[in-house]
Design a protein around this motif. Structure first.
Motif, PDB file in Angstrom:
ATOM      1  N   UNK A 121       0.649  -1.290   0.063  1.00  0.00           N
ATOM      2  CA  UNK A 121       0.226   0.018  -0.009  1.00  0.00           C
ATOM      3  C   UNK A 121       0.990   1.299   0.075  1.00  0.00           C
ATOM      4  N   UNK A 122       2.093   1.420   0.998  1.00  0.00           N
ATOM      5  CA  UNK A 122       2.750   2.420   0.853  1.00  0.00           C
ATOM      6  C   UNK A 122       3.524   2.447  -0.296  1.00  0.00           C
ATOM      7  N   UNK A 123       3.914   1.517  -0.980  1.00  0.00           N
ATOM      8  CA  UNK A 123       4.507   1.825  -2.207  1.00  0.00           C
ATOM      9  C   UNK A 123       3.487   1.955  -3.853  1.00  0.00           C
ATOM     10  N   UNK A 124       2.320   1.854  -3.327  1.00  0.00           N
ATOM     11  CA  UNK A 124       1.243   1.579  -4.406  1.00  0.00           C
ATOM     12  C   UNK A 124       1.814   0.751  -5.712  1.00  0.00           C
ATOM     13  N   UNK A 125       2.255  -0.505  -5.276  1.00  0.00           N
ATOM     14  CA  UNK A 125       2.442  -1.538  -6.410  1.00  0.00           C
ATOM     15  C   UNK A 125       1.185  -2.133  -6.981  1.00  0.00           C
ATOM     16  N   UNK A 126       0.808  -1.952  -8.136  1.00  0.00           N
ATOM     17  CA  UNK A 126      -0.195  -2.513  -8.746  1.00  0.00           C
ATOM     18  C   UNK A 126      -0.133  -4.040  -9.046  1.00  0.00           C
ATOM     19  N   UNK A 127      -0.223  -4.991  -7.983  1.00  0.00           N
ATOM     20  CA  UNK A 127      -0.093  -6.215  -7.933  1.00  0.00           C
ATOM     21  C   UNK A 127      -1.260  -7.016  -7.830  1.00  0.00           C
ATOM     22  N   UNK A 128      -2.226  -6.518  -7.749  1.00  0.00           N
ATOM     23  CA  UNK A 128      -3.484  -7.342  -7.334  1.00  0.00           C
ATOM     24  C   UNK A 128      -3.609  -7.794  -5.723  1.00  0.00           C
ATOM     25  N   UNK A 129      -2.946  -7.036  -4.962  1.00  0.00           N
ATOM     26  CA  UNK A 129      -2.857  -7.637  -3.483  1.00  0.00           C
ATOM     27  C   UNK A 129      -4.277  -7.128  -3.007  1.00  0.00           C
ATOM     28  N   UNK A 130      -4.705  -8.299  -2.496  1.00  0.00           N
ATOM     29  CA  UNK A 130      -6.096  -8.246  -1.628  1.00  0.00           C
ATOM     30  C   UNK A 130      -6.109  -8.971  -0.424  1.00  0.00           C
ATOM     31  N   UNK A 131      -6.632  -8.645   0.557  1.00  0.00           N
ATOM     32  CA  UNK A 131      -6.714  -9.325   1.927  1.00  0.00           C
ATOM     33  C   UNK A 131      -7.713 -10.597   1.625  1.00  0.00           C
ATOM     34  N   UNK A 132      -7.518 -11.479   2.220  1.00  0.00           N
ATOM     35  CA  UNK A 132      -8.369 -12.759   2.083  1.00  0.00           C
ATOM     36  C   UNK A 132      -8.324 -13.581   3.244  1.00  0.00           C
ATOM     37  N   UNK A 133      -9.460 -14.129   3.609  1.00  0.00           N
ATOM     38  CA  UNK A 133      -9.626 -15.284   4.591  1.00  0.00           C
ATOM     39  C   UNK A 133      -9.249 -16.470   4.105  1.00  0.00           C
ATOM     40  N   UNK A 134      -8.837 -17.411   5.040  1.00  0.00           N
ATOM     41  CA  UNK A 134      -8.548 -18.803   4.464  1.00  0.00           C
ATOM     42  C   UNK A 134      -9.718 -19.776   4.857  1.00  0.00           C
ATOM     43  N   UNK A 135      -9.825 -20.956   4.215  1.00  0.00           N
ATOM     44  CA  UNK A 135     -10.691 -21.947   4.395  1.00  0.00           C
ATOM     45  C   UNK A 135      -9.849 -23.263   4.709  1.00  0.00           C
ATOM     46  N   UNK A 136      -9.536 -23.664   5.833  1.00  0.00           N
ATOM     47  CA  UNK A 136      -8.737 -24.774   6.037  1.00  0.00           C
ATOM     48  C   UNK A 136      -9.748 -26.186   6.162  1.00  0.00           C
ATOM     49  N   UNK A 137      -9.905 -26.972   5.216  1.00  0.00           N
ATOM     50  CA  UNK A 137     -10.908 -27.914   5.113  1.00  0.00           C
ATOM     51  C   UNK A 137     -10.610 -29.214   5.751  1.00  0.00           C
ATOM     52  N   UNK A 138     -11.461 -29.923   6.445  1.00  0.00           N
ATOM     53  CA  UNK A 138     -11.147 -31.262   6.545  1.00  0.00           C
ATOM     54  C   UNK A 138     -10.717 -32.374   5.549  1.00  0.00           C
ATOM     55  N   UNK A 139     -10.185 -32.957   5.633  1.00  0.00           N
ATOM     56  CA  UNK A 139      -9.473 -33.877   4.445  1.00  0.00           C
ATOM     57  C   UNK A 139      -8.701 -35.047   5.026  1.00  0.00           C
ATOM     58  N   UNK A 140      -8.653 -36.271   4.366  1.00  0.00           N
ATOM     59  CA  UNK A 140      -8.144 -37.468   4.713  1.00  0.00           C
ATOM     60  C   UNK A 140      -8.252 -37.778   6.181  1.00  0.00           C
ATOM     61  N   UNK A 141      -7.080 -37.838   6.981  1.00  0.00           N
ATOM     62  CA  UNK A 141      -7.626 -38.333   8.320  1.00  0.00           C
ATOM     63  C   UNK A 141      -7.664 -37.232   9.208  1.00  0.00           C
ATOM     64  N   UNK A 142      -7.823 -36.113   9.050  1.00  0.00           N
ATOM     65  CA  UNK A 142      -7.960 -34.767   9.709  1.00  0.00           C
ATOM     66  C   UNK A 142      -9.459 -34.438   9.546  1.00  0.00           C
ATOM     67  N   UNK A 143     -10.417 -34.820  10.792  1.00  0.00           N
ATOM     68  CA  UNK A 143     -11.851 -34.535  10.472  1.00  0.00           C
ATOM     69  C   UNK A 143     -12.153 -33.523  11.463  1.00  0.00           C
ATOM     70  N   UNK A 144     -13.266 -33.266  11.722  1.00  0.00           N
ATOM     71  CA  UNK A 144     -13.640 -32.400  12.887  1.00  0.00           C
ATOM     72  C   UNK A 144     -13.136 -32.402  14.227  1.00  0.00           C
ATOM     73  N   UNK A 145     -12.980 -33.492  14.875  1.00  0.00           N
ATOM     74  CA  UNK A 145     -12.190 -33.599  16.178  1.00  0.00           C
ATOM     75  C   UNK A 145     -10.915 -32.935  15.912  1.00  0.00           C
ATOM     76  N   UNK A 146     -10.097 -33.152  15.039  1.00  0.00           N
ATOM     77  CA  UNK A 146      -8.713 -32.861  14.918  1.00  0.00           C
ATOM     78  C   UNK A 146      -8.612 -31.415  14.494  1.00  0.00           C
ATOM     79  N   UNK A 147      -9.519 -30.982  13.728  1.00  0.00           N
ATOM     80  CA  UNK A 147      -9.650 -29.501  13.404  1.00  0.00           C
ATOM     81  C   UNK A 147     -10.056 -28.546  14.618  1.00  0.00           C
ATOM     82  N   UNK A 148     -11.011 -29.246  15.240  1.00  0.00           N
ATOM     83  CA  UNK A 148     -11.556 -28.297  16.555  1.00  0.00           C
ATOM     84  C   UNK A 148     -10.067 -28.179  17.468  1.00  0.00           C
ATOM     85  N   UNK A 149      -9.481 -29.287  17.823  1.00  0.00           N
ATOM     86  CA  UNK A 149      -8.379 -29.314  18.557  1.00  0.00           C
ATOM     87  C   UNK A 149      -7.271 -28.301  18.005  1.00  0.00           C
ATOM     88  N   UNK A 150      -7.108 -28.189  16.796  1.00  0.00           N
ATOM     89  CA  UNK A 150      -6.006 -27.362  16.062  1.00  0.00           C
ATOM     90  C   UNK A 150      -6.639 -25.791  16.405  1.00  0.00           C
TER      91      UNK A 150
END
Length: 411
Positions: A121-150
């Motif tokens: 922002x300070x340098x005004x670099x036109x590089x499509x920089x956009x804040x984004x949330x992340x969605x970290x999905x349950x997959x494989x052996x990592x289910x709801x219980x493991x994600x809740x602990x994390x």
């Protein structure tokens, strides 16, 4: 004298990503005579660009060297998902180094993305920089219980995010997975435009950009020196190695290994095919896939990593890996068009503990390096620029030890 390994940009990646040069940068020149500077940076990808910008902002006289076009090696292969979450969960990292160390590392990564956004922002670099949330999905052996602990471990560390169960996840994002952690604080960008914008700023402040090949380094004496293939020598107070996964023998580390990843970009999608908020999406499994969108509505989808270093072996798998990504993209986003405009593969360095190797090279006090970024390339590149800038000025923070090149292997 230390001899670098020789590798061409075509060996770092294969195929073409969606990133195109969008910012003018001065052409690199050759050196007509030996020269001196405060710091010589070897490698003009995103790490070298961040390093050169930061050092020139500190008032340093900088020489930036690359043997080929700046940013067209590993940087052009990046999907530029600027996440603060790292490859190892905070609970896994805590099992290696203790909870307080793991929490501090995660907080530093979170801060790095925030500060990078401020810099763009300070340098005004036109590089499509956009804040984004992340969605970290349950997959494989990592289910709801493991994600809740994390999630609970992250909350204990003071990190933001929500644990989202299946119905809410499906309703908010359209992902048919058992659960996810949804977190703010990450971002996306066009990596090539970001790299070139940083280089343009550094050269505007006086950095000299050389299109030269470094053939040896000497960082053990009262001054440092880089010898070029042309026979010219650049003498400096310090050398920074920012050469991607290509490490000279003196930086070899038993934590480091090289892997290959594959990615595709679709044609622009209809709005209804994209998920709300255009979050960065990745899976909580060892063999995870990840995706983001671009400013023109494409889906960038990657993964299918293999511990392959040889370019020929990587290229032989390109067709099969592209089809595997097509199937996995369809499973995650069944409404998406599966026509690909770009497909590519690239090599990257990673470590056993998911943390980069950043700092002074043991035995070579004027030689500094940054390697082993794993899935957090640009986030750790920014962190490296701040760490190495501080070390060059003689400042060292206690948290630098987490990324030391000579830290012991916890395995």
């Amino acid at each position: 004298m230390l001899d670098p390994q020789t590798i061409r940009h075509d060996d770092l990646r294969h195929g073409q990503g969606p990133w195109l040069p969008g910012i003018a940068r001065p052409p690199g020149r050759t050196l007509a005579a030996d020269t001196r500077c405060d710091v010589v940076v070897v490698g003009a990808g995103i790490t070298g660009a961040l390093m050169a910008e930061h050092l020139t902002a500190m008032g340093k006289d900088v020489v930036l060297i690359d043997r080929e076009r700046e940013g067209f090696g590993s940087t052009a292969a990046s999907t530029a998902m600027l996440q603060w979450e790292i490859d190892l969960q905070i609970s896994e990292l805590a099992a290696l180094y203790g909870f307080e160390a793991a929490a501090e590392i995660y907080r530093m990564s979170f801060k790095a993305v925030e500060q990078l956004g401020e810099l763009v922002g300070q340098l005004a670099i036109p590089c499509g920089f956009s804040p984004r949330p992340t969605v970290y999905l349950a997959a494989g052996e990592v289910g709801p219980r493991e994600l809740l602990a994390e999630h609970e471990a992250r909350r204990r560390a003071g990190l933001p995010g929500d644990f989202v169960e299946h119905a809410d996840l499906l309703g908010r994002f359209g992902f048919d997975r058992a659960a996810a952690i949804v977190s703010p604080g990450s971002a996306e960008a066009d990596p090539l435009s970001l790299c070139h914008g940083l280089i343009a700023m550094a050269t505007k402040r006086g950095a000299r950009l050389l299109r030269e090949e470094a053939v040896s380094y000497d960082g053990s004496g009262a001054t440092a020196a880089v010898t070029l293939k042309s026979g010219r020598v650049v003498e400096a107070g310090a050398i920074v190695l920012a050469t991607g996964y290509v490490m000279p023998d003196c930086v070899q580390d038993d934590l480091h290994r090289v892997a290959s990843s594959w990615a595709v970009a679709t044609v622009p999608q209809a709005p209804e095919a994209l998920w709300p908020g255009r979050a960065l999406v990745w899976e909580a499994s060892e063999d995870y896939c990840y995706c983001r969108t671009t400013t023109d509505g494409r889906i960038v989808f990657g993964g299918e990593d293999e511990e392959i270093e040889q370019p020929e072996a990587r290229e032989e798998l390109d067709e099969a890996k592209t089809e595997a990504l097509r199937r996995r993209l369809h499973a995650l986003l069944p409404k998406a068009r599966l026509d690909f405009s770009h497909s590519w593969s690239g090599a990257f360095g990673q470590t056993e503990d998911g943390l980069p190797l950043i700092g002074r090279v043991p035995g070579h006090p004027r030689l500094l390096a940054a390697y082993g970024y794993g899935g957090n390339g640009i986030t750790f590149s920014f962190l490296a620029s701040r760490m190495l800038g501080a070390l060059i000025e003689g400042r060292e923070e206690s948290w630098f030890r987490h990324f030391a090149i000579d830290r012991p292997n916890p395995a």
